[in-house]
Design an enzyme around this catalytic site. Structure first.
Site, PDB file in Angstrom:
ATOM      1  N   SER A  58      -1.283   4.634  -8.063  1.00 37.52           N
ATOM      2  CA  SER A  58      -1.278   6.069  -8.350  1.00 37.52           C
ATOM      3  C   SER A  58      -2.473   6.441  -9.211  1.00 37.52           C
ATOM      4  O   SER A  58      -2.949   5.632 -10.012  1.00 37.52           O
ATOM      5  CB  SER A  58       0.020   6.451  -9.060  1.00 37.52           C
TER       6      SER A  58
ATOM      7  N   ASP B 176       1.600   3.510   3.240  1.00 37.21           N
ATOM      8  CA  ASP B 176       0.599   4.432   2.687  1.00 37.21           C
ATOM      9  C   ASP B 176       1.287   5.550   1.882  1.00 37.21           C
ATOM     10  O   ASP B 176       1.261   5.531   0.668  1.00 37.21           O
ATOM     11  CB  ASP B 176      -0.273   5.029   3.797  1.00 37.21           C
ATOM     12  N   ASP B 177       1.893   6.506   2.607  1.00 35.56           N
ATOM     13  CA  ASP B 177       2.514   7.668   1.950  1.00 35.56           C
ATOM     14  C   ASP B 177       3.799   7.998   2.709  1.00 35.56           C
ATOM     15  O   ASP B 177       3.806   8.866   3.580  1.00 35.56           O
ATOM     16  CB  ASP B 177       1.551   8.867   2.025  1.00 35.56           C
TER      17      ASP B 177
ATOM     18  N   HIS C  28       0.857  -1.199   0.000  1.00 33.24           N
ATOM     19  CA  HIS C  28       0.000   0.000   0.000  1.00 33.24           C
ATOM     20  C   HIS C  28       0.886   1.240   0.000  1.00 33.24           C
ATOM     21  O   HIS C  28       1.249   1.762   1.045  1.00 33.24           O
ATOM     22  CB  HIS C  28      -0.919  -0.029   1.235  1.00 33.24           C
TER      23      HIS C  28
ATOM     24  N   ASN D  41       2.727   9.394  -5.383  1.00 34.54           N
ATOM     25  CA  ASN D  41       3.019  10.807  -5.048  1.00 34.54           C
ATOM     26  C   ASN D  41       3.090  11.061  -3.545  1.00 34.54           C
ATOM     27  O   ASN D  41       3.812  11.951  -3.101  1.00 34.54           O
ATOM     28  CB  ASN D  41       2.016  11.732  -5.729  1.00 34.54           C
TER      29      ASN D  41
ATOM     30  N   HIS E  14      -9.836   1.242  -0.266  1.00 34.04           N
ATOM     31  CA  HIS E  14      -9.803   1.983   1.004  1.00 34.04           C
ATOM     32  C   HIS E  14     -11.218   1.990   1.549  1.00 34.04           C
ATOM     33  O   HIS E  14     -12.151   2.413   0.854  1.00 34.04           O
ATOM     34  CB  HIS E  14      -9.405   3.446   0.774  1.00 34.04           C
TER      35      HIS E  14
ATOM     36  N   GLU F 188     -12.243   4.337   6.777  1.00 33.36           N
ATOM     37  CA  GLU F 188     -11.113   5.147   7.249  1.00 33.36           C
ATOM     38  C   GLU F 188     -11.521   6.021   8.426  1.00 33.36           C
ATOM     39  O   GLU F 188     -10.694   6.516   9.161  1.00 33.36           O
ATOM     40  CB  GLU F 188     -10.584   6.035   6.113  1.00 33.36           C
TER      41      GLU F 188
HETATM   42  P1  IMP Z   1      -1.108   9.532  -6.184  1.00 36.24           P
HETATM   43  O1  IMP Z   1      -2.375   8.778  -6.488  1.00 36.24           O
HETATM   44  O2  IMP Z   1       0.126   8.832  -6.585  1.00 36.24           O
HETATM   45  O3  IMP Z   1      -1.187  10.942  -6.731  1.00 36.24           O
HETATM   46  O4  IMP Z   1      -0.984   9.645  -4.589  1.00 36.24           O
HETATM   47  C1  IMP Z   1      -1.692  10.577  -3.805  1.00 36.24           C
HETATM   48  C2  IMP Z   1      -3.186  10.254  -3.779  1.00 36.24           C
HETATM   49  O5  IMP Z   1      -3.403   9.011  -3.103  1.00 36.24           O
HETATM   50  C3  IMP Z   1      -4.022  11.254  -2.954  1.00 36.24           C
HETATM   51  O6  IMP Z   1      -4.397  12.369  -3.723  1.00 36.24           O
HETATM   52  C4  IMP Z   1      -5.223  10.418  -2.548  1.00 36.24           C
HETATM   53  O7  IMP Z   1      -6.191  10.355  -3.577  1.00 36.24           O
HETATM   54  C5  IMP Z   1      -4.636   9.034  -2.389  1.00 36.24           C
HETATM   55  N1  IMP Z   1      -4.354   8.727  -0.957  1.00 36.24           N
HETATM   56  C6  IMP Z   1      -3.157   8.730  -0.344  1.00 36.24           C
HETATM   57  N2  IMP Z   1      -3.303   8.363   0.955  1.00 36.24           N
HETATM   58  C7  IMP Z   1      -4.607   8.136   1.144  1.00 36.24           C
HETATM   59  C8  IMP Z   1      -5.382   7.707   2.271  1.00 36.24           C
HETATM   60  O8  IMP Z   1      -4.896   7.469   3.400  1.00 36.24           O
HETATM   61  N3  IMP Z   1      -6.718   7.603   2.079  1.00 36.24           N
HETATM   62  C9  IMP Z   1      -7.308   7.829   0.879  1.00 36.24           C
HETATM   63  N4  IMP Z   1      -6.614   8.199  -0.200  1.00 36.24           N
HETATM   64  C10 IMP Z   1      -5.277   8.360  -0.068  1.00 36.24           C
HETATM   65 ZN    ZN Z   2      -3.864   4.848   1.089  1.00 33.14          ZN
END
Ligand code: IMP
Ligand code: ZN
Length: 372
Positions: free
Chosen positions: A114, A300-301, A22, A26, A215, A218
């Protein structure tokens, strides 16, 4: 007092072979990649990008101190990052760097997700976005980075049905033409969007062989939504923080997850910084581990929450008093939950068996001849 030799420490977690399931590309961007963007921007003297990078830096400073933020704050930060990753070159660079960073943290198998974006001013379309991610993955392969990488395009809950349909069609197309695209993710700010409308699309994707990572739960107050999503059913759950009655969920949701044996992706630091859980000790990982339910530790991030997978394993071990053997079992158990197929599972099991010997973990529960 000397530390017990069998205590889980950061070094052990770093040496552990790991699976990351997960990770939003970005959200995983590191300070060093942001720095590269800053250098590029300096030469073009684009003030708005520079200001955005400063704002991201300010967020990181708060998060590094482990100051609790709000979910809104997290989603604002994603928007800031999107403002600076706005063309295909940047997307490939972030993808490449993120893979390299996970690899150097001992991740042997990585599923990245992504949200494909259009950016008319930079000539980016969803298709070109996915191509850029694929290019980042391929460059890592060419450079001999020793991590298997798969990709899940994400549907953002705020997308129109038409946009979400485009993501599903692209995912199916890339699934047919490459071995990299293995599933779909549903994510985005849980306060928005009508996921009910997306269910037929998600079902269509699943019927065509794409795995679903969804997801859900949450925050509190979304039991009905979780019920609908679990009905699809998903192949893995992201977070699932509030599925159980003690967290405002419902017993029938727990029963469904247990009955269908749906693995849950657990992201401790993300949930703490975003305010979804009060403290590490109250994290729902404990609830599901007590049920012997498949749980996978994830980041996650890692950029937005200033963490990495080894630190997440350590946090889980410190919080719930896990032994080296427990932690090993968690990393090994994650192999069963990948979307990459049985051949890759077999390959990973061989790697894990070799690493187990290297780590000095002999028979179950014995480390260097000492009982754990
Ligand atoms: P990307 O999809 O690579 O641009 O990564 C960032 C995006 O992932 C965010 O704009 C959210 O849409 C999604 N995202 C990241 N973390 C979470 C989370 O904990 N819950 C829901 N969406 C998330
Ligand atoms: Zn996530």
């Amino acid at each position: 007092m000397m530390a017990s030799p069998s205590k889980v420490d950061l070094e052990y977690c770093q040496q552990l072979p790991k699976v990351e399931l997960h990770a939003h590309i970005n959200g995983s961007i590191s300070p060093s990649t942001l720095q590269k963007l800053a250098v590029k921007t300096n030469s073009s003297s684009d003030k708005s990008v520079k200001e955005t990078l400063n704002e991201i830096h300010r967020w990181r400073t708060l998060v590094e101190k482990r100051e609790r933020q709000t979910m809104n704050g997290c989603f604002q930060t994603f928007k800031l990052i999107h403002r600076v990753i706005k063309d295909v070159k940047a997307v490939s660079m972030v993808t490449y760097d993120v893979i390299k960073e996970f690899a150097s943290d001992g991740v042997k198998y990585l599923e990245l997700r992504s949200t494909p974006r259009d950016d008319a001013t930079n000539g980016m379309t969803k298709r070109l976005y996915i191509d850029a991610v694929m290019k980042g993955i391929e460059l890592c392969e060419l450079d001999g980075i020793d991590t298997i990488v798969k990709f899940l395009p994400s549907i953002d809950r705020r997308m129109s049905l038409e946009e979400a349909g485009e993501v599903v069609s692209l995912a199916l197309e890339y699934q047919a033409s490459t071995d990299k695209c293995v599933g779909l993710d549903l994510s985005g700010d849980p306060q928005f969007g009508d996921v009910k409308a997306l269910v037929p699309l998600l079902q269509r994707a699943r019927n065509h062989g794409l795995k679903l990572a969804i997801h859900t739960a949450e925050h509190q107050g979304c039991n009905e939504e979780s019920r609908i999503l679990l009905g699809i059913p998903p192949d893995r759950i992201g977070h699932g923080t509030c599925l159980h009655p003690e967290a405002g969920g419902d017993q029938d949701l727990v029963d469904t997850v247990v009955r269908s044996n749906i693995p849950i992706e657990m992201c401790l630091t993300s949930n703490l910084i975003g305010g979804a859980v009060e403290s590490p000790a109250s994290h729902h990982l404990k609830y599901w581990m007590n049920k012997n339910h498949p749980c996978v530790i994830c980041t996650d991030d890692k950029g937005v929450f200033s963490t990495n997978l080894s630190e997440e394993y350590l946090l889980a071990a410190d919080t719930f008093n896990l032994s080296r053997h427990d932690v090993w079992d968690m990393s090994e158990g994650a192999v069963d939950c990948i979307f990459g197929g049985e051949t890759i599972k077999g390959l990973l099991r061989t790697i894990w068996a070799k690493e187990k010997i290297k780590l000095g973990l002999g028979e179950a529960g014995v480390l260097n001849g000492e009982s754990l």
